[in-house]
Design an enzyme around this catalytic site. Structure first.
Site, short mmCIF file in Angstrom:
data_model
loop_
_atom_site.label_atom_id
_atom_site.label_comp_id
_atom_site.label_asym_id
_atom_site.label_seq_id
_atom_site.Cartn_x
_atom_site.Cartn_y
_atom_site.Cartn_z
N SER A 1 2.02 2.43 -5.70
CA SER A 1 2.04 0.98 -5.90
C SER A 1 1.81 0.63 -7.37
O SER A 1 1.25 1.41 -8.13
CB SER A 1 0.94 0.34 -5.05
N TYR B 1 5.79 -4.35 -8.61
CA TYR B 1 5.63 -5.79 -8.41
C TYR B 1 6.02 -6.38 -9.76
O TYR B 1 5.33 -6.15 -10.76
CB TYR B 1 4.18 -6.14 -8.09
N THR C 1 9.65 -4.44 -4.97
CA THR C 1 9.27 -5.19 -3.77
C THR C 1 9.60 -6.66 -3.96
O THR C 1 9.16 -7.29 -4.92
CB THR C 1 7.76 -4.99 -3.48
N LYS D 1 12.97 -3.34 -1.85
CA LYS D 1 12.11 -3.28 -0.66
C LYS D 1 11.90 -4.69 -0.08
O LYS D 1 11.53 -5.61 -0.82
CB LYS D 1 10.75 -2.67 -1.02
N HIS E 1 6.96 -5.60 5.24
CA HIS E 1 5.66 -5.45 4.58
C HIS E 1 4.55 -5.26 5.63
O HIS E 1 3.42 -5.72 5.46
CB HIS E 1 5.36 -6.67 3.70
C1 LIG Z 1 -3.38 -2.60 2.62
C2 LIG Z 1 -1.93 -2.62 2.31
C3 LIG Z 1 -1.53 -2.78 0.98
C4 LIG Z 1 -0.16 -2.78 0.67
N1 LIG Z 1 0.23 -2.84 -0.64
C5 LIG Z 1 1.54 -2.80 -0.95
C6 LIG Z 1 1.95 -2.73 -2.30
O1 LIG Z 1 1.14 -2.66 -3.21
N2 LIG Z 1 3.27 -2.74 -2.54
C7 LIG Z 1 4.22 -2.81 -1.54
O2 LIG Z 1 5.42 -2.83 -1.82
N3 LIG Z 1 3.83 -2.82 -0.25
C8 LIG Z 1 2.53 -2.80 0.06
N4 LIG Z 1 2.15 -2.77 1.37
C9 LIG Z 1 3.18 -2.70 2.42
C10 LIG Z 1 3.54 -1.25 2.73
O3 LIG Z 1 4.25 -0.66 1.66
C11 LIG Z 1 4.42 -1.13 3.96
O4 LIG Z 1 5.54 -1.95 3.83
C12 LIG Z 1 3.68 -1.47 5.25
O5 LIG Z 1 2.35 -1.06 5.23
C13 LIG Z 1 4.38 -0.78 6.42
O6 LIG Z 1 3.87 -1.18 7.61
P1 LIG Z 1 2.77 -0.36 8.47
O7 LIG Z 1 1.47 -0.55 7.76
O8 LIG Z 1 2.85 -1.05 9.76
O9 LIG Z 1 3.21 1.10 8.53
C14 LIG Z 1 0.80 -2.71 1.71
C15 LIG Z 1 0.38 -2.53 3.03
C16 LIG Z 1 -0.97 -2.47 3.33
C17 LIG Z 1 -1.39 -2.24 4.76
#
Ligand SMILES: Cc1cc2nc3c(=O)[nH]c(=O)nc-3n(C[C@H](O)[C@H](O)[C@H](O)COP(=O)(O)O)c2cc1C
Length: 362
Positions: free
Chosen positions: A105, A129, A155, A236, A260
């Site tokens: 990230s 981001y 993203t 994304k 997400h």
């Molecule tokens: C705590 C947390 C932080 C996240 N931070 C980011 C991030 O910094 N950048 C991003 O593109 N997606 C982020 N995501 C989304 C994840 O990349 C991903 O799309 C998502 O967790 C997938 O779903 P799942 O948790 O049901 O497997 C985050 C998800 C969670 C749970």
């Protein structure tokens, strides 16, 4: 061994604020639940007399042969999920151990260069981001390229943070306490925008970060984004086939279907249900999927419905909380072992054997 047990144990192990930030989602979390439940209305059709001990989960992604079709989705606060506060490094080491790439990230506790150095031979990808300041964006992408990341994942759905009641009700947003901002605080261009370095005046640095965090990207920005790097660019958060088609027409190298994990928008549809139409729209392009993947059978279904590789999010964060690198490795190996046995029993020995004809909508 089961996801529900993993989740239960992680809740007991994590500080309550970290737990609710990771486990929670947007609104009443209907989309988050839908992401998971939608896997239940797809089923794999067993094929017999194709049994073989020669099985192969490997896939090709952006010119790299990967041993498995799994990816670790970018998790901005993975840094604070481990007990030592270096969860990004734990994730990178799990990538090195398993061959499952980490999508690092923008929001990490350790700078991207330090994270990259822990990934061993496993290719890593950098998630951007996009800041409102174009020169900071350019600097972050340039650093990612120099550090050896092999693709830039932009993203699109988080230029503003979604409505997350669990975090709002406890005023819980780790970044506003200065957590997970290492890539900004170590960035020469970001630093040049500050009156005093973050070490001297963290409050003003955090405010500057908050003001430049998310650029609302439009189609007009794609050419500029593309011009920032020679690496493959992946978008994304694409869920509509028209968006996928247009993005590919405009030079994007990969489409990452994702909601997400239901954290950004509620009242939507499950990512897995968006996948078949996107796959059909961009048949020759790399397509990734995440959101709601909890098991090996979910991975197999996503592959059959058209994903070239499949991301997991929260499950590995829970593994990190329970056992650092070893915990993440355990979670990934569980998912992969189930996928392998399912492919063996049902007569689909390689990823190439899995196509839409293997699936039935229930
Ligand atoms: C705590 C947390 C932080 C996240 N931070 C980011 C991030 O910094 N950048 C991003 O593109 N997606 C982020 N995501 C989304 C994840 O990349 C991903 O799309 C998502 O967790 C997938 O779903 P799942 O948790 O049901 O497997 C985050 C998800 C969670 C749970």
């Amino acid at each position: 061994m089961s996801y529900d047990e993993l989740e239960r144990r992680a809740e007991l192990a994590m500080p309550s604020g970290t737990w609710s930030y990771v486990a929670g989602g947007a609104g009443d979390e209907r989309t988050q639940r839908a992401n998971r439940e939608a896997f239940d209305h797809w089923g794999l059709v067993p094929r017999m007399l194709r049994a073989t001990t020669e099985r192969d989960q490997s896939v090709e992604l952006f010119g790299h042969r990967l041993p498995t079709p799994l990816l670790m989705s970018p998790i901005g606060v993975i840094g604070i999920c481990t007990q030592d506060g270096h969860g990004d490094l734990a994730t990178a080491r799990a990538a090195a151990t398993t061959g499952v790439p980490m999508i690092a990230s923008t929001l990490t506790e350790d700078p991207m260069e330090v994270v990259a150095a822990e990934q061993g031979e496993t290719p890593g990808f950098f998630q951007l981001y996009c800041p409102t300041d174009p020169e900071v964006a350019q600097s972050l992408v340039g650093r990612a390229e120099a550090a050896g990341y092999r693709a830039i994942v932009v993203t699109l759905d988080t230029w503003v943070t979604g409505w997350r009641p669990r975090d709002l009700s406890t005023a819980n947003f780790p970044q506003l306490r200065g957590r997970c901002l290492a890539n900004y605080f170590s960035d020469p261009v970001f630093r040049s925008r500050l009156a005093a370095p973050p070490e001297e005046d963290p409050g003003s640095a955090i405010l500057a970060w908050a003001q430049m965090f998310g650029r609302p990207l439009g189609w007009d920005d794609l050419a500029w984004l593309r011009s920032l790097t020679d690496l493959p660019v992946v978008l994304k958060g694409i869920c509509h086939p028209d968006d996928a088609r247009r993005a590919v027409d405009e030079g994007v190298d990969g489409i990452y279907v994702s909601t997400h994990g239901g954290r950004q928008a509620n009242g939507g549809i499950a990512a897995i249900d968006c996948l078949p139409a996107v796959r059909e729209a961009v048949s020759d392009t790399t397509v990734l999927l995440d959101s709601g993947v909890r098991s090996g059978s979910d991975v197999v279904k996503a592959l059959a419905l058209g994903a070239d590789a499949v991301g997991v999010g929260r499950p590995y964060a829970f593994g990190a909380a329970l056992g650092g690198t070893d915990g993440i490795v355990h979670v990934l190996r569980n998912i992969l072992a189930e996928a392998d046995l399912l492919m063996a029993v049902d007569g689909y020995p390689t990823v190439a054997d899995l196509g839409p004809e293997a699936m039935r909508r229930l």
